[in-house]
Write a protein that holds these residues in place. Structure first.
Motif, mmCIF file in Angstrom:
data_model
loop_
_atom_site.group_PDB
_atom_site.id
_atom_site.type_symbol
_atom_site.label_atom_id
_atom_site.label_comp_id
_atom_site.label_asym_id
_atom_site.label_seq_id
_atom_site.Cartn_x
_atom_site.Cartn_y
_atom_site.Cartn_z
ATOM 1 N N PHE A 220 -27.337 -0.097 79.269
ATOM 2 C CA PHE A 220 -27.391 0.949 80.297
ATOM 3 C C PHE A 220 -27.233 0.392 81.727
ATOM 4 O O PHE A 220 -27.892 -0.575 82.083
ATOM 5 N N PRO A 221 -26.358 0.995 82.533
ATOM 6 C CA PRO A 221 -25.395 2.048 82.191
ATOM 7 C C PRO A 221 -24.140 1.438 81.576
ATOM 8 O O PRO A 221 -23.538 0.521 82.136
ATOM 9 N N SER A 296 -34.100 8.210 69.225
ATOM 10 C CA SER A 296 -33.961 7.675 70.578
ATOM 11 C C SER A 296 -33.930 8.816 71.595
ATOM 12 O O SER A 296 -34.541 8.727 72.673
ATOM 13 N N HIS A 297 -33.256 9.907 71.248
ATOM 14 C CA HIS A 297 -33.209 11.067 72.139
ATOM 15 C C HIS A 297 -34.582 11.734 72.221
ATOM 16 O O HIS A 297 -34.969 12.235 73.283
ATOM 17 N N ARG A 298 -35.294 11.723 71.109
ATOM 18 C CA ARG A 298 -36.619 12.339 71.126
ATOM 19 C C ARG A 298 -37.587 11.537 71.992
ATOM 20 O O ARG A 298 -38.499 12.097 72.603
ATOM 21 N N LEU A 299 -37.383 10.217 72.055
ATOM 22 C CA LEU A 299 -38.188 9.403 72.968
ATOM 23 C C LEU A 299 -37.872 9.754 74.424
ATOM 24 O O LEU A 299 -38.774 9.810 75.267
ATOM 25 N N ILE A 300 -36.588 9.968 74.713
ATOM 26 C CA ILE A 300 -36.184 10.369 76.061
ATOM 27 C C ILE A 300 -36.816 11.706 76.416
ATOM 28 O O ILE A 300 -37.294 11.910 77.539
ATOM 29 N N PRO A 307 -33.234 2.816 79.220
ATOM 30 C CA PRO A 307 -33.515 1.392 78.945
ATOM 31 C C PRO A 307 -34.844 1.179 78.227
ATOM 32 O O PRO A 307 -34.940 0.351 77.323
ATOM 33 N N LYS A 308 -35.884 1.919 78.612
ATOM 34 C CA LYS A 308 -37.198 1.742 77.975
ATOM 35 C C LYS A 308 -37.168 2.186 76.514
ATOM 36 O O LYS A 308 -37.759 1.527 75.653
ATOM 37 N N ALA A 309 -36.491 3.288 76.233
ATOM 38 C CA ALA A 309 -36.401 3.756 74.848
ATOM 39 C C ALA A 309 -35.655 2.745 73.984
ATOM 40 O O ALA A 309 -36.069 2.434 72.863
ATOM 41 N N TRP A 314 -35.664 -1.817 70.038
ATOM 42 C CA TRP A 314 -35.377 -3.235 69.776
ATOM 43 C C TRP A 314 -36.650 -3.960 69.349
ATOM 44 O O TRP A 314 -36.655 -4.711 68.378
ATOM 45 N N LEU A 315 -37.713 -3.733 70.129
ATOM 46 C CA LEU A 315 -38.981 -4.410 69.843
ATOM 47 C C LEU A 315 -39.526 -4.001 68.480
ATOM 48 O O LEU A 315 -39.996 -4.848 67.708
#
Length: 364
Positions: A220-221, A296-300, A307-309, A314-315
């Protein structure tokens, strides 16, 4: 010269080719108008170059093809010493290497076509089945071979198809699929090294290096997307490499539960696949329909930045993947702890994405 020299050299070669290839592809794609436009379920606000998958595919296929050609046709002296000492193994693996390269070309070519002019799901699935079945049946790539030829071959084809589509589904946010696949391929490389292999670790690290070279342009971006030309190739390669790696061999002291290692490593992307398919079926829409229902979208939607999502996923992948290396030789107590940890990590991700803050729930 130790056993890790060739995989490390492969990672470096893959990274350099991918880095340069992605830079060139990005410029060419923009010049010819091969871009992904915003709109619909897409989150970007401007046109983004497509074709990044070509650079990834080339970074894996070209070094493999070069090594095979030089080894088979008298150019071994041109190979680095780290590769030359494995000349015999390269020659032995030539048919398989050529089969993998052919599969890369077919999947990348279909992906490019689909990125340019979207194909219907059925033709794509048919090509995927042909490629997966060809690899399994022609080269006898079978997991759980003790189940018998039919069951083992069927499971192997389904496994490759699952990872092809899982990585394709996961490629929905800047840097997400590339980072997860880089972690997974690196872990599989270490697993294969522990199994005493050379070809598979080198191939895995070649893929990891290719993804590392692509990520600076895709995080990102994003300046470029890998598209189907990349995600399906990556999924196919991960499926093949896991089948080639021995995770449960009693002769080597490995326990049957080691066969679950690939599932543990890929737990996070597989969770995304299962959850998004479930949601689409519940909404009575095609499971192949693109949308913003991925985890990932649900985290957003719960307030995280892109970047955090991505870094969180990744983690989570890293936390589930690393203990998988211990499964094959772990005691039953440790094996159950690893399984519990995997479930716990996936559960935490599910909790974060499904449970918003009190303020968010009031606002909604």
């Amino acid at each position: 010269m130790n056993q890790t020299t060739l995989p490390l050299a492969a990672a470096l070669i893959g990274a350099v080719i991918s880095l340069l290839g992605t830079w060139v592809t990005c410029r060419v794609s923009r010049r010819i108008g091969f871009v992904d436009h915003p709109g619909g379920h897409k989150g970007h606000t401007g046109p983004i170059a497509l074709g990044g998958g070509v650079a990834i595919a080339a970074a894996v296929a070209l070094p493999m093809l070069t090594a095979v050609i030089l080894a088979r046709f008298g150019g071994a002296d041109l190979l680095p010493v780290a590769i030359r000492i494995h000349l015999g193994g390269i020659i032995t693996k030539t048919p398989l290497a050529l089969g993998i390269i052919a599969a890369i070309v077919v999947m990348c070519g279909m992906g490019l076509w689909d990125d340019r002019r979207p194909l219907r799901p059925l033709p794509k699935l048919i090509v995927q089945i042909i490629v997966a079945a060809g690899l399994v049946l022609v080269f006898d790539l079978r997991l759980l071979s003790h189940l018998g030829w039919v069951a083992s071959s069927t499971l192997s084809i389904l496994w490759i198809l699952t990872l092809m589509n899982s990585l394709n589904f996961l490629d929905n946010m800047d840097g997400l699929a590339a980072g997860v696949a880089m972690i997974a391929s690196s872990v599989f490389a270490f697993a294969a090294l522990g199994d005493g292999q050379v070809f598979v670790p080198a191939c895995c690290m070649l893929l990891a290096g290719a993804l590392a070279g692509f990520l600076p342009f895709n995080f990102f971006p994003a300046k470029i997307f890998m598209g189907d030309a990349g995600s399906q190739v990556i999924g196919m390669l991960l499926g093949v490499f896991t089948i080639l790696t021995t995770f449960a061999d009693p002769v080597r002291g490995q326990k049957p539960i080691g066969a679950l290692a690939p599932l543990v490593v890929m737990a996070v992307p597989l969770y995304d696949t299962v959850s998004v398919v479930f949601l689409r079926m519940r909404m009575h829409v095609s499971i192949w329909t693109g949308d913003r229902r991925h985890f990932s979208h649900r985290l957003i939607n719960r307030g995280m930045s892109v970047p955090k999502a991505v870094l969180l996923i990744w983690l989570a992948t890293l936390v589930t993947a690393l203990p998988a290396l211990l499964l094959a030789t772990a005691s039953w107590t440790l094996a159950w702890c690893i399984a519990a940890e995997t479930i716990f990590v996936v559960g935490v991700v599910a909790f974060l994405e499904w449970t918003g803050s009190k303020q968010q729930r009031v606002e909604r």
